[in-house]
Design a protein around this motif. Sequence first.
Motif, PDB file in Angstrom:
ATOM      1  N   LEU A   8       0.827  -1.212   0.000  1.00 11.74           N
ATOM      2  CA  LEU A   8       0.000   0.000   0.000  1.00 11.74           C
ATOM      3  C   LEU A   8       0.861   1.261   0.000  1.00 11.74           C
ATOM      4  CD1 LEU A   8      -2.958  -0.719   2.455  1.00 11.74           C
ATOM      5  CD2 LEU A   8      -3.107  -0.238   0.022  1.00 11.74           C
ATOM      6  N   LYS A   9       1.931   1.247   0.805  1.00  7.16           N
ATOM      7  CA  LYS A   9       2.826   2.415   0.856  1.00  7.16           C
ATOM      8  C   LYS A   9       3.421   2.697  -0.516  1.00  7.16           C
ATOM      9  CE  LYS A   9       4.364   2.478   5.628  1.00  7.16           C
ATOM     10  NZ  LYS A   9       5.403   2.132   6.585  1.00  7.16           N
ATOM     11  N   GLU A  10       3.843   1.629  -1.190  1.00  6.08           N
ATOM     12  CA  GLU A  10       4.432   1.786  -2.515  1.00  6.08           C
ATOM     13  C   GLU A  10       3.410   2.337  -3.499  1.00  6.08           C
ATOM     14  OE1 GLU A  10       6.486  -1.209  -5.630  1.00  6.08           O
ATOM     15  OE2 GLU A  10       7.083  -1.476  -3.524  1.00  6.08           O
ATOM     16  N   LEU A  11       2.200   1.794  -3.458  1.00  4.28           N
ATOM     17  CA  LEU A  11       1.141   2.259  -4.353  1.00  4.28           C
ATOM     18  C   LEU A  11       0.768   3.714  -4.061  1.00  4.28           C
ATOM     19  CD1 LEU A  11      -0.881   1.548  -6.595  1.00  4.28           C
ATOM     20  CD2 LEU A  11      -2.424   0.747  -4.815  1.00  4.28           C
ATOM     21  N   MET A  12       0.683   4.057  -2.775  1.00  2.50           N
ATOM     22  CA  MET A  12       0.331   5.433  -2.397  1.00  2.50           C
ATOM     23  C   MET A  12       1.397   6.426  -2.866  1.00  2.50           C
ATOM     24  SD  MET A  12      -2.617   5.497  -0.922  1.00  2.50           S
ATOM     25  CE  MET A  12      -2.711   6.888   0.162  1.00  2.50           C
ATOM     26  N   SER A  13       2.666   6.034  -2.810  1.00  2.00           N
ATOM     27  CA  SER A  13       3.715   6.934  -3.280  1.00  2.00           C
ATOM     28  C   SER A  13       3.627   7.118  -4.796  1.00  2.00           C
ATOM     29  CB  SER A  13       5.095   6.430  -2.872  1.00  2.00           C
ATOM     30  OG  SER A  13       5.397   5.229  -3.538  1.00  2.00           O
ATOM     31  N   LEU A  14       3.200   6.076  -5.522  1.00  2.00           N
ATOM     32  CA  LEU A  14       3.018   6.196  -6.973  1.00  2.00           C
ATOM     33  C   LEU A  14       1.848   7.111  -7.314  1.00  2.00           C
ATOM     34  CD1 LEU A  14       3.549   2.491  -8.124  1.00  2.00           C
ATOM     35  CD2 LEU A  14       5.061   4.421  -8.557  1.00  2.00           C
ATOM     36  N   LEU A  15       0.758   7.005  -6.536  1.00  2.00           N
ATOM     37  CA  LEU A  15      -0.425   7.840  -6.793  1.00  2.00           C
ATOM     38  C   LEU A  15      -0.185   9.291  -6.408  1.00  2.00           C
ATOM     39  CD1 LEU A  15      -3.223   5.411  -5.562  1.00  2.00           C
ATOM     40  CD2 LEU A  15      -2.698   6.043  -7.926  1.00  2.00           C
ATOM     41  N   ASP A  16       0.727   9.519  -5.471  1.00  6.33           N
ATOM     42  CA  ASP A  16       1.136  10.860  -5.040  1.00  6.33           C
ATOM     43  C   ASP A  16       0.028  11.644  -4.334  1.00  6.33           C
ATOM     44  OD1 ASP A  16       3.094  12.812  -4.715  1.00  6.33           O
ATOM     45  OD2 ASP A  16       2.485  13.885  -6.529  1.00  6.33           O
ATOM     46  N   PHE A  17      -0.934  10.943  -3.725  1.00  6.97           N
ATOM     47  CA  PHE A  17      -1.920  11.614  -2.888  1.00  6.97           C
ATOM     48  C   PHE A  17      -1.321  11.754  -1.496  1.00  6.97           C
ATOM     49  CE2 PHE A  17      -4.968   9.527  -5.902  1.00  6.97           C
ATOM     50  CZ  PHE A  17      -5.404  10.699  -6.489  1.00  6.97           C
ATOM     51  N   GLN A  18      -1.601  12.868  -0.838  1.00  3.61           N
ATOM     52  CA  GLN A  18      -1.013  13.134   0.474  1.00  3.61           C
ATOM     53  C   GLN A  18      -2.099  13.186   1.552  1.00  3.61           C
ATOM     54  OE1 GLN A  18       1.911  16.384   0.253  1.00  3.61           O
ATOM     55  NE2 GLN A  18       1.685  16.250  -1.962  1.00  3.61           N
ATOM     56  N   LEU A  19      -3.068  12.290   1.451  1.00  2.00           N
ATOM     57  CA  LEU A  19      -4.189  12.298   2.396  1.00  2.00           C
ATOM     58  C   LEU A  19      -3.746  12.035   3.830  1.00  2.00           C
ATOM     59  CD1 LEU A  19      -6.891  10.377   0.336  1.00  2.00           C
ATOM     60  CD2 LEU A  19      -6.683  12.832   0.670  1.00  2.00           C
TER      61      LEU A  19
END
Length: 196
Positions: free
Chosen positions: A50-61
Amino acid sequence: MKKANEILELVKTDGLTKKEHQETRDFLVRSIFRDISFKKQEMSYVERELKELMSLLDFQLDSMPGIDLVTASALIAEIGDVRSFPNANKLARFAGIAPVYFGSGGKGKEQKSKQGNRTLHALFYNLAVQQVQVAKGSKLPRNPVFHAYYQRKLKEGKTKGQALVCIMRRLVNIIYGMMKHKTAYELPEIKEKDLV
């Protein structure tokens, strides 16, 4: 693990406590322990993914108080492509947070919506509750701005549930903007007159 070690220590101090079918009981306890250990390991793998995917999406929620990695990924999964909503009002309606007009012939009223994505609605509700929470030890609110807004709504005569819906609606605006522009949350400065 800590609790299991405490139990084992207590068993040692108790001495001989074997009962009928003790081997089967021991087997079941070991099986449950292995299952818990496996699931904890799997959760760490999923969180890393999830961390890897979130860094790819670049959302900072997760820059907002109360939003962790799991909540952020759940919000993204339920909202999907934020560009499919022309504005925050459409997202609020999709989440079932915006009131719905019931009536005809010019007569009617707005009522709480029971439609919309209930999972997304629950995410916004839980997030709203976390925004107004106060730490037990320090008595400091997690988000002073939302806490002051919540107190103001209560003073205006709204019920706790209605005040939380107001916060949910504001959160929709904020999350919509954060996702659309890929920006981080910045806690606004609170004025002295807004403090309760």
